[in-house]
Design a protein around this motif. Structure first.
Motif, mmCIF file in Angstrom:
data_model
loop_
_atom_site.group_PDB
_atom_site.id
_atom_site.type_symbol
_atom_site.label_atom_id
_atom_site.label_comp_id
_atom_site.label_asym_id
_atom_site.label_seq_id
_atom_site.Cartn_x
_atom_site.Cartn_y
_atom_site.Cartn_z
ATOM 1 N N VAL A 52 0.839 -1.194 0.000
ATOM 2 C CA VAL A 52 0.000 0.000 0.000
ATOM 3 C C VAL A 52 0.871 1.239 0.000
ATOM 4 C CG1 VAL A 52 -1.545 1.292 1.478
ATOM 5 C CG2 VAL A 52 -1.954 -1.124 1.114
ATOM 6 N N THR A 54 0.657 5.458 0.518
ATOM 7 C CA THR A 54 -0.242 6.549 0.911
ATOM 8 C C THR A 54 0.288 7.854 0.329
ATOM 9 O OG1 THR A 54 0.977 6.903 2.934
ATOM 10 C CG2 THR A 54 -0.937 5.480 3.093
ATOM 11 N N GLU A 110 -7.616 2.730 -3.243
ATOM 12 C CA GLU A 110 -8.315 2.004 -2.179
ATOM 13 C C GLU A 110 -9.239 2.935 -1.400
ATOM 14 O OE1 GLU A 110 -7.099 -1.426 -0.756
ATOM 15 O OE2 GLU A 110 -7.384 -1.069 1.390
ATOM 16 N N SER A 113 -9.618 9.866 1.886
ATOM 17 C CA SER A 113 -10.198 10.271 3.162
ATOM 18 C C SER A 113 -10.472 11.765 3.230
ATOM 19 C CB SER A 113 -9.260 9.880 4.298
ATOM 20 O OG SER A 113 -9.736 10.432 5.496
ATOM 21 N N ILE A 115 -11.190 13.194 5.931
ATOM 22 C CA ILE A 115 -10.772 13.628 7.280
ATOM 23 C C ILE A 115 -9.284 13.929 7.302
ATOM 24 C CG2 ILE A 115 -10.653 12.960 9.731
ATOM 25 C CD1 ILE A 115 -13.495 13.115 8.802
ATOM 26 N N THR A 116 -8.507 13.055 6.672
ATOM 27 C CA THR A 116 -7.059 13.228 6.734
ATOM 28 C C THR A 116 -6.501 13.784 5.439
ATOM 29 O OG1 THR A 116 -6.664 10.981 5.934
ATOM 30 C CG2 THR A 116 -6.863 11.272 8.297
ATOM 31 N N GLN A 118 -5.787 11.974 2.967
ATOM 32 C CA GLN A 118 -4.853 10.959 2.476
ATOM 33 C C GLN A 118 -5.527 10.094 1.414
ATOM 34 O OE1 GLN A 118 -1.661 10.153 3.615
ATOM 35 N NE2 GLN A 118 -1.519 11.555 5.352
ATOM 36 N N ILE A 120 -5.043 6.363 -0.537
ATOM 37 C CA ILE A 120 -4.313 5.099 -0.416
ATOM 38 C C ILE A 120 -4.435 4.321 -1.717
ATOM 39 C CG2 ILE A 120 -4.203 2.872 0.783
ATOM 40 C CD1 ILE A 120 -5.008 4.334 3.337
#
Lengths: 374, 597
Positions: A52, A54, A110, A113, A115-116, A118, A120
């Motif tokens: 993975v 990020t 994947e 977000s 919230i962050t 980010q 993935i």
């Protein structure tokens, strides 16, 4: 406890060996019960989820996490190629001052977000397959997980090893179990072989064995100092098998100069020229795992093999002493006094009396012997 | 279960990785006492693969030794009546490798550290700690979660009401790793969330489908306070529900016990906590095993536990060598031995872990290694048992002169009142004075400290018992579990010359003086106490400050009172010959060995 009993290592001319071959995750089993397999037959395969990556999109684009959705060009589940643009800012005057984010790898989006901020990306799955390890027959299929392979074989367990599973042809490299393995007994003709040595192997001999491409070395002992030099580090806990040193090493007796037991030496050297599978992996915690040499016996059914029940120590048993000051002595049990006795350290322990080959009688703690299994 | 007050007979077992130990406690008159102990090999692994077999065998041994009928087939008879049955049955377990956890928190020194403390306190081995500032790349963190295959993950981060993005990111990483539990592939990995309560909904969205998620109160609701209990309790619940329930036979065993089965170290910790609280003292407990060394402490009322997963006397003995090196081991040995030979001996113990020292030389080497394992384990404990970091402290003028940083260790060997040792090396040393000296040397105890050992490793049983019946647990602990070794008196200081008196001890009409570099043993038997005046020399401290005398009661024991004039920090002579001479002098004075090679 009812009896002190240290099971010895198995050193057996003929026994049934079963090996479980399991995938780390569920997958497909490729063979069925009754199939004959070679050591390198692939018996099961699966795919591990890919690695993975990020990417901090919000950070890279200089925006708030909840704004990421306005700049991203892909959605969750979309495939991406390496260097494909996955997000970009609008830029000034069309294409000027435009910030573009490219995918560092090929894979699938994947998650994104809010919230962050980010993103993935998961890389393509990694195929994993396992082989049969030994020549034999499939006797059980563990659905979606693996198989059990069975063979009738000469089976010799060591006490400690390094390096993982490998295979090769058995070759005797010394005359007697007391002979050391030195560089001069190793030459190019041993490429791919499993060498059977004597009492000790030096670091120089190990280096040469790697150089000529030997698969494995089976020997009585090694000085820990030499092992440390060979590995380049100190072994901490006794969990081995993943060393990548280009050879599998199996120690049958212990650390220091230790003659290989006559029985193991004879069984192994009598198998000269036969194909064998070996594994140096050792684990001395719950679920003990010892290194092993498996030499399948062609055309044997195993029907005549007697299964012996594990039992306690008895007078007349052949034992090996496994602690100083008599380490390595072999003898017969002549007495098993039931009452606790005080030994030199003043500890009160169960003892036994052993008579060695030269008639010497030694009293020692029962914990310090192991039965030599016939 | 019978009502708590009138328990007459109590049965407890501890299923260790090799041995299952059962104890029977009875109320005799007004007090609870240990009656007998039975043991049998643990049967978690093949060919039995059913833990209850070993439990039944251990209970049968108890039946044979006492004549009390406890089992009706495979059923425990309850309640107790005459010579039949027990009122309560409890158990602990460390079989199958114990509980292995991974923890994650936002800041390594704050929430991640609090999470690690919660996991350790619950009895887990912490395999690794992930934090936003751990200097790893995200893909490395994911790889780590995947590779380690923990039994459980504890996720924390953020104070309540604080920022949520960091802890949500950690949850994303855990989800991306798709972690698989250690036992089998047929169930979801338990994840406990104990972070910022405002992030709960986001955490649920991310982790609920990919793990067995539980949510408990934030373990660091504000920076100034830890709230570890909800997380610890949840770890215990999940240990039973998820981890142990997948180990062979545990489902059955769970139906037999009156309270949930606890992880062994978690139970020991509870007992140490109870003792410290009841006596209002500071306690250090140690359990040195074959594979791991656990340390438990209560300082300033705060409980801490650490497990040094790779420091032990058999499976992990080589790791002690790897971590401390040959010279540190050899400094405790009063003779010369070739390094190649010593290395081989240590390795041979690792590969044949059940052997025991037969000669005095071998015993001395093992006890030297034990000192180093204990010393290293305490160092690790000191790093974890610290005050909360990141907390603002109010300072007065006087504090400005004695500034203490936040996050300083709570471990204070000078204020420590009691050390309890257990595990083979300490519980089974042929002479008790050997255990006392190993603990004094390894922990460098200071001032006035009582020393004891747990004779037959009963602390786990008593720990889990203390959750339902504290009185019986503490009474048996006091009377039957502890073997009191005595008291050590250690003046702290370094600035003395060899031969200078560093401490004078007045007991009744007798005066004992100990010079710098000397040790002395005063006979004071089990159950005896004396009033003593302890006067340290100028520059030396026994608890009241440099040069200040202390008057106190000294407790005796099977060893007596040991006065250690070697100063602190403890340094041994660098010169080989002088060091050996000193070791021989101390061993002779304290009568540590029957002879010295």
């Amino acid at each position: 406890m009812a009896h002190a009993y240290t099971p010895g290592l198995k050193v057996t001319k003929k026994t049934i060996v079963r090996k479980e071959r399991k995938l780390p995750l569920k997958g497909n089993v490729l063979v069925k019960v009754g199939d004959e397999v070679e050591p390198d037959t692939i018996v099961a395969k699966t795919e591990l989820p890919g690695d993975v990556q990020t990417i901090n999109l919000a950070g890279k684009l200089g925006i708030m996490p909840d704004e990421v959705k306005d700049f991203i060009l892909k959605k969750e589940g979309d495939p991406v190629e390496k260097d494909e643009v996955i997000a970009e800012t609008k830029g000034l005057f069309g294409r000027f001052l435009k910030t573009q984010i490219k995918s560092p790898v090929k894979g699938t989006i994947e998650t994104v977000s809010p919230i962050t901020g980010q993103l993935i990306i998961r890389e393509p799955p990694i195929p994993v397959q396992i082989d049969a390890y030994i020549k034999g027959k499939i006797v059980e299929v563990i659905e979606n997980e693996g198989v059990i392979v069975e063979t009738v074989a000469t089976f010799v367990q060591g006490i400690f090893g390094i390096g993982g599973e490998t295979k090769g042809v058995i070759r005797r490299i010394v005359d007697k179990p007391s002979d050391p393995v030195t560089p001069d007994v190793i030459d190019d003709s041993l490429k791919g072989a499993i060498g059977i040595g004597g009492s000790i192997v030096t670091k120089e001999a190990l280096d040469k064995a790697v150089k000529v491409g030997m698969s494995a070395l089976v020997v009585g002992g090694i000085d820990d100092m030499d092992l440390k030099k060979f590995l380049g580090y100190e072994i901490g806990v006794a969990i081995t098998g993943n060393e990548q040193k280009g050879i599998t090493l199996i120690i049958t007796e212990g650390f220091g100069k230790m003659n290989m037991s006559n029985k193991a030496f004879k069984l192994l050297t009598d198998s000269e020229g036969k194909h064998a599978s070996v594994n140096g992996a050792t684990q001395i915690r719950a679920g003990v795992m010892r290194p092993e040499v498996i030499i399948p016996l062609e055309g044997e059914t195993g029907e005549d093999i007697e299964i012996k029940e594990a039992r306690g120590l008895e007078v007349g048993d052949l034992v090996r002493i496994i602690r100083a000051p008599y380490f390595g002595y072999i003898g017969k049990v002549v007495e098993l006094p039931p009452e606790l006795q005080k030994i030199e350290t003043e500890a009160k322990v169960r003892v036994l009396v052993v008579e060695t080959d030269n008639g010497e009688r030694i009293t020692l703690p029962r914990a310090n012997v192991e039965i030599i299994e016939e | 279960m019978n009502t708590k007050k009138d328990l007459k007979r109590i049965l407890a077992t501890d299923c260790g990785s090799t041995t299952t130990k059962a104890i029977l406690i009875e109320k005799k008159g007004e007090e609870y006492r240990l009656v007998v102990r039975g043991e049998a090999p643990t049967t978690v692994e093949a060919p039995f693969e059913d833990v209850t077999k070993g439990v039944l065998n251990a209970i049968r041994e108890v039946e044979e030794l006492t004549g009390v009928e406890i089992l009706d087939g495979e059923k425990i008879i309850k309640p107790a009546q005459d010579k039949r049955g027990v009122d309560i049955y409890v158990s602990t377990s460390s079989a199958g490798g114990g509980l292995q956890m991974m923890v994650a928190g936002v800041v390594k020194q704050m929430t991640a550290e609090s999470a690690a403390r919660a996991a350790l306190g619950a009895g887990a081995i912490v395999m690794d700690v992930i934090a936003t500032n751990d200097k790893r790349m995200d893909h490395e963190r994911i790889e780590l979660i995947r590779r380690l295959r923990p039994d459980m993950i504890l996720l924390s981060g953020g104070v309540d009401g604080g920022t949520i993005s960091h802890v949500v990111h950690l949850a994303e990483l855990i989800a991306a790793a798709e972690p698989k539990p250690r036992f089998g592939t047929g169930y979801d990995l338990p994840v406990i969330y104990a972070g910022n309560k405002d992030a709960r909904e986001e955490i649920k969205k991310i982790l609920e489908k990919k793990s067995a998620l539980s949510i408990v109160d934030n373990l660091r609701p504000v920076l100034e306070r830890e709230n570890l209990k909800p997380a610890r309790d949840k770890i215990h619940d999940l240990f039973m529900e998820h981890v142990m329930a997948h180990a062979p036979g545990y489902r059955k065993l769970m139906t037999w016990t009156d309270v949930p089965i606890m992880p062994t170290p978690g139970a020991v910790g509870l007992l140490i906590e109870t003792v410290a609280r009841k006596e209002n003292i500071e306690v250090l407990g140690v359990d040195i095993g074959g594979a791991t060394t656990d340390i438990f402490s209560v300082f300033q009322g705060v409980f801490n536990r650490t497990v040094s997963a790779n420091l032990g006397m058999s499976y992990s003995i080589s790791n002690v060598l790897a971590e401390t090196g040959i010279p540190n081991i050899m400094r405790w040995v009063p003779f010369t031995i070739d390094e190649v030979e010593l290395r081989n001996r240590i390795r041979n113990k690792m590969i044949r872990p059940t052997t025991i020292p037969q000669t005095l030389e071998e015993l001395m080497i093992e006890q030297a290694i034990a000192r180093e394992a204990l010393r290293l384990a305490l160092l690790q404990h000191k790093e974890m048992a610290v005050g909360l970091k990141g907390v603002q402290q109010e300072r007065t003028i006087s504090d400005a002169f004695a500034q203490t940083a936040t996050g300083e260790t709570l471990v204070n060997m000078m204020t420590l009142n009691l050390v309890v040792g257990s595990g083979g090396a300490l519980s089974h040393a042929p002479r008790r004075v050997q255990s006392a000296l190993m603990m004094i040397d390894a922990f460098e105890v200071q001032g006035i400290t009582r020393l004891a050992v747990d004779s037959i490793f009963m602390m786990p049983h008593l720990g889990v018992l203390s959750t339902v019946h504290e009185r019986s647990a503490t009474e048996v602990f006091e009377k039957d579990c502890l073997i009191r070794l005595g008291t050590s008196i250690v003046p702290v200081g370094t600035s003395a010359k060899e031969g200078q008196v560093v401490v004078t001890v007045n007991i009744g009409d007798k005066t004992y003086q100990v010079k710098y570099g000397e040790m002395k043993l005063i006979q004071l038997g089990l159950g005896e106490t004396v009033e003593a005046e302890i006067i340290p020399a100028k520059g030396f401290d026994v608890g009241a400050g440099k040069g200040k005398p202390v008057t106190t009661k000294l407790e005796g024991g099977v060893v007596g009172v040991i006065i250690d004039g070697r100063g602190r920090p403890l340094t041994l002579p660098e010169d080989h010959g002088k060091r050996i001479a000193k070791l021989k002098e101390w061993f002779t004075e304290l009568d540590v060995y029957p002879s010295i090679p």
